[in-house]
Design a protein around this motif. Structure first.
Motif, short mmCIF file in Angstrom:
data_model
loop_
_atom_site.label_atom_id
_atom_site.label_comp_id
_atom_site.label_asym_id
_atom_site.label_seq_id
_atom_site.Cartn_x
_atom_site.Cartn_y
_atom_site.Cartn_z
N ARG A 111 6.86 -14.89 28.79
CA ARG A 111 7.36 -16.26 28.77
C ARG A 111 7.69 -16.62 27.33
NH1 ARG A 111 3.09 -19.43 32.84
NH2 ARG A 111 3.22 -17.87 34.50
N GLU A 113 7.38 -18.83 25.02
CA GLU A 113 6.58 -20.01 24.71
C GLU A 113 6.29 -20.05 23.23
OE1 GLU A 113 4.01 -21.60 27.62
OE2 GLU A 113 3.44 -19.58 28.25
N GLY A 118 -4.48 -17.84 22.69
CA GLY A 118 -4.53 -17.87 24.15
C GLY A 118 -3.17 -18.09 24.80
N ARG A 119 -2.11 -18.13 23.99
CA ARG A 119 -0.77 -18.29 24.57
C ARG A 119 0.17 -17.32 23.88
NH1 ARG A 119 1.10 -21.93 27.72
NH2 ARG A 119 -0.47 -23.50 27.32
N TYR A 120 0.72 -16.41 24.63
CA TYR A 120 1.53 -15.34 24.06
C TYR A 120 2.86 -15.24 24.79
CZ TYR A 120 -3.09 -14.31 22.36
OH TYR A 120 -4.31 -14.44 21.78
N PHE A 123 1.87 -11.43 27.97
CA PHE A 123 0.45 -11.58 28.26
C PHE A 123 0.15 -10.90 29.59
CE2 PHE A 123 1.02 -14.89 31.53
CZ PHE A 123 2.30 -15.31 31.24
N GLN A 125 -1.90 -10.78 33.34
CA GLN A 125 -2.58 -11.56 34.38
C GLN A 125 -3.17 -10.62 35.42
OE1 GLN A 125 0.40 -14.13 36.11
NE2 GLN A 125 -0.11 -15.83 34.77
N ARG A 256 0.85 -28.11 39.23
CA ARG A 256 0.97 -26.67 39.03
C ARG A 256 2.41 -26.35 38.67
NH1 ARG A 256 -2.38 -23.79 37.65
NH2 ARG A 256 -1.27 -22.06 38.56
N GLY A 278 -6.69 -23.45 30.46
CA GLY A 278 -6.48 -22.89 31.80
C GLY A 278 -6.79 -21.40 31.83
N VAL A 279 -7.74 -21.03 32.65
CA VAL A 279 -8.10 -19.61 32.76
C VAL A 279 -7.31 -18.96 33.90
CG1 VAL A 279 -9.95 -17.96 33.17
CG2 VAL A 279 -10.41 -20.03 31.89
N GLY A 280 -7.19 -19.70 34.97
CA GLY A 280 -6.46 -19.13 36.11
C GLY A 280 -6.25 -20.20 37.16
N ALA A 303 -3.47 -16.45 39.89
CA ALA A 303 -3.33 -15.54 38.75
C ALA A 303 -4.21 -16.06 37.63
CB ALA A 303 -1.88 -15.48 38.29
N GLY A 305 -5.34 -15.42 33.47
CA GLY A 305 -4.90 -14.80 32.22
C GLY A 305 -5.97 -13.90 31.62
N GLU A 307 -6.11 -12.53 28.62
CA GLU A 307 -6.50 -12.89 27.25
C GLU A 307 -7.48 -14.05 27.26
OE1 GLU A 307 -3.42 -12.68 28.36
OE2 GLU A 307 -2.60 -10.92 27.35
N ARG A 308 -7.21 -15.03 28.13
CA ARG A 308 -8.09 -16.21 28.14
C ARG A 308 -9.45 -15.86 28.73
NH1 ARG A 308 -3.87 -21.07 29.49
NH2 ARG A 308 -2.23 -20.26 28.13
P1 ATP Z 1 -0.65 -23.26 30.88
O1 ATP Z 1 -0.95 -24.60 31.42
O2 ATP Z 1 -1.70 -22.77 29.94
O3 ATP Z 1 0.74 -23.13 30.34
P2 ATP Z 1 0.31 -22.20 33.35
O4 ATP Z 1 0.06 -23.28 34.32
O5 ATP Z 1 1.66 -22.01 32.80
O6 ATP Z 1 -0.76 -22.29 32.13
P3 ATP Z 1 0.09 -20.14 35.33
O7 ATP Z 1 1.54 -19.95 35.46
O8 ATP Z 1 -0.66 -20.80 36.41
O9 ATP Z 1 -0.24 -20.84 33.94
O10 ATP Z 1 -0.59 -18.74 35.00
C1 ATP Z 1 -1.95 -18.46 35.34
C2 ATP Z 1 -2.75 -18.15 34.11
O11 ATP Z 1 -2.07 -17.26 33.26
C3 ATP Z 1 -3.08 -19.33 33.22
O12 ATP Z 1 -4.18 -20.03 33.71
C4 ATP Z 1 -3.37 -18.66 31.91
O13 ATP Z 1 -4.70 -18.15 31.90
C5 ATP Z 1 -2.43 -17.51 31.92
N1 ATP Z 1 -1.22 -17.78 31.11
C6 ATP Z 1 -0.14 -18.48 31.45
N2 ATP Z 1 0.77 -18.47 30.46
C7 ATP Z 1 0.23 -17.72 29.46
C8 ATP Z 1 0.67 -17.32 28.15
N3 ATP Z 1 1.87 -17.68 27.69
N4 ATP Z 1 -0.15 -16.55 27.40
C9 ATP Z 1 -1.36 -16.17 27.86
N5 ATP Z 1 -1.83 -16.51 29.07
C10 ATP Z 1 -1.05 -17.27 29.87
#
Ligand code: ATP
Ligand code: MG
Length: 416
Positions: A111, A113, A118-120, A123, A125, A256, A278-280, A303, A305, A307-308
């Motif tokens: 993604r 981002e 914790g945001r890459y 990443f 899942q 979501r 957010g862990v999952g 799903a 993450g 890393e988280r």
């Molecule tokens: P966030 O609110 O942190 O952006 P999200 O709602 O986009 O999360 P989901 O699409 O539901 O996340 O993905 C499920 C899980 O994947 C998240 O809870 C998080 O642990 C992990 N995750 C999502 N985006 C990333 C990212 N860019 N880098 C690392 N982990 C991620």
């Protein structure tokens, strides 16, 4: 110097063990519940995500790595796993399998981002999907499995929030009601929220500015508008979680990131994480398979993450890699000795030992030092093709053996 692209990281050898622990727990916990692993390609048709994740979502609007494959087709590095798994389910006729089809994956996603802790941009899942059942037990069981996985990993301070989104029709009507409400309070909202009223009014619940928050405190809630069978389904899911003693908070504003969620949605957060808490999470997607061209089939998934999970879990002491044998030579000039050493290492591995050949031309003295450092249990020092000294590193005892007898001697020493 060329560096790894922004938002990516290397998984170094010392990082692999914790990831392996996570894979092991996922295999064990999900395997025992009847889930089988699936892997899909790292990229898919862009259209899959446009349809499967939803045009209005942040993911599709801002976060996709899309490219032309040179043949006029638009491809996208997968930003999530549910749409690809559903695509594979349809493509491989998995509706012919006895339902429900339970699948899990551990894959990397992409993604675009803003990278933070914790945001890459790439990443990993771990994810699970159940396709072909809409019973409330399915929802509750799936949620419990993620709770178990997080517990097995020792993730600290987890909290579970759940809600139900009902059906798209209910949401459509609710969305109009909410939009009208936001319009009526337009001057009290932040610019950002106001600009997104039509695109994604639900996002207003996420806003942090006081003006918008005050408006949202009085906003209508989707949970109060659910059709009776959806409300009943959600009540049953909650009752099952209560029975299983899984704590949760009801969060009527849970938003979501995917458009096609229906009914149950949920998210686990961890207090051990900072802003990226957010862990999952996941939810039910009873319309998605049909949306992607399959027969109408209910589904639900989550799903989490990697890393988280690792950030929120304690470090575990990592055992050193096992080395049974290091093979070296006494005379660095002797070709026969090198050949014999090569053969010993090779045959030792075939006999099931973890055996390494000294490869850098170290002197005998520094080879023994190296053996200490890598905690080798034995060192074989080939004197000439015929004769080898076998040194037991724990007792420092040394024996002279015929080269061909070295492996048998080690195996005896192992009690094998
Ligand atoms: P966030 O609110 O942190 O952006 P999200 O709602 O986009 O999360 P989901 O699409 O539901 O996340 O993905 C499920 C899980 O994947 C998240 O809870 C998080 O642990 C992990 N995750 C999502 N985006 C990333 C990212 N860019 N880098 C690392 N982990 C991620
Ligand atoms: Mg996100």
């Amino acid at each position: 110097m060329i560096q790894a692209p922004k938002g990516t990281y290397d998984v170094l050898p010392q990082d692999v063990e914790r990831r392996r622990v996570l894979t092991g727990h996922a295999e064990h916990i999900l395997g025992a519940a009847g889930y089988r692993r699936i892997e899909t390609p790292s990229f898919e048709s862009t259209e899959l995500f446009a349809r499967g994740v939803g045009e209005a979502t942040d993911i599709v609007q801002k976060e996709m790595y899309s490219f032309d494959d040179g043949g006029g087709r638009s491809l996208t590095l997968r930003p999530e796993g549910t749409a690809p798994v559903c695509r594979a389910y349809i493509e491989h006729g998995m509706h012919k399998l006895p339902p429900p089809v339970k699948l899990w994956y551990l894959s990397s996603f992409f993604r675009a981002e803003n990278p933070q802790k914790g945001r890459y941009r790439q990443f990993w899942q771990v994810g699970a999907e159940v396709i072909g059942s809409d019973s409330p037990e399915t929802d509750a069981e799936l949620i419990v499995l993620l709770a178990e996985l997080l517990e097995a990993m020792g993730v600290k301070g987890t909290r579970l929030r759940i809600a139900s989104l009902g059906q798209p029709e209910t949401r459509g009507a609710y969305r109009e009601e909410l939009t009208a409400y936001l319009r009526a309070h337009e001057d009290e909202l932040s610019d950002e929220v106001r600009a997104r009223i039509d695109l994604n009014p639900m996002r207003a619940f996420d806003a942090s500015d006081p003006g918008t928050k005050a408006v949202m405190a009085g906003a209508p809630l989707l949970l109060d508008r659910l059709a009776s069978d959806d409300a009943e389904h959600f009540a049953q899911v909650r009752a099952l979680l209560d029975t299983a003693d899984v704590g949760y908070e009801l969060d009527p504003t849970l938003v979501r990131g995917l458009d096609y969620y229906t009914r149950t949605v949920f998210e686990f957060t961890s207090d051990a994480l900072g802003a990226q808490s957010g862990v999952g999470g996941g939810g039910r997607y009873d319309r998605l398979i049909e949306q992607l061209g399959g027969q109408s089939t209910p589904g639900i998934g989550w799903a989490a993450g990697l890393e988280r999970i690792l950030l929120a879990a304690p470090e575990q002491p990592v055992a050193a890699d096992l080395v049974d044998l290091l093979v070296t030579v006494a005379d660095r000039e002797s070709r026969e000795a090198h050949q014999a050493a090569f053969v010993i290492a090779h045959e030792a591995r075939r006999a099931g030992l973890a055996a390494q050949l000294e490869l850098t031309g170290r002197s005998l003295k520094s080879a023994l030092k190296h053996a200490d450092r890598i905690q080798a249990r034995y060192v074989a020092i080939v004197n000439d093709g015929e004769q080898t000294s076998l040194k037991d590193m724990s007792s420092s005892e040394q024996k002279e053996l015929a080269t061909g007898a070295v492996i048998a001697a080690i195996l005896r020493g192992h009690g094998l």
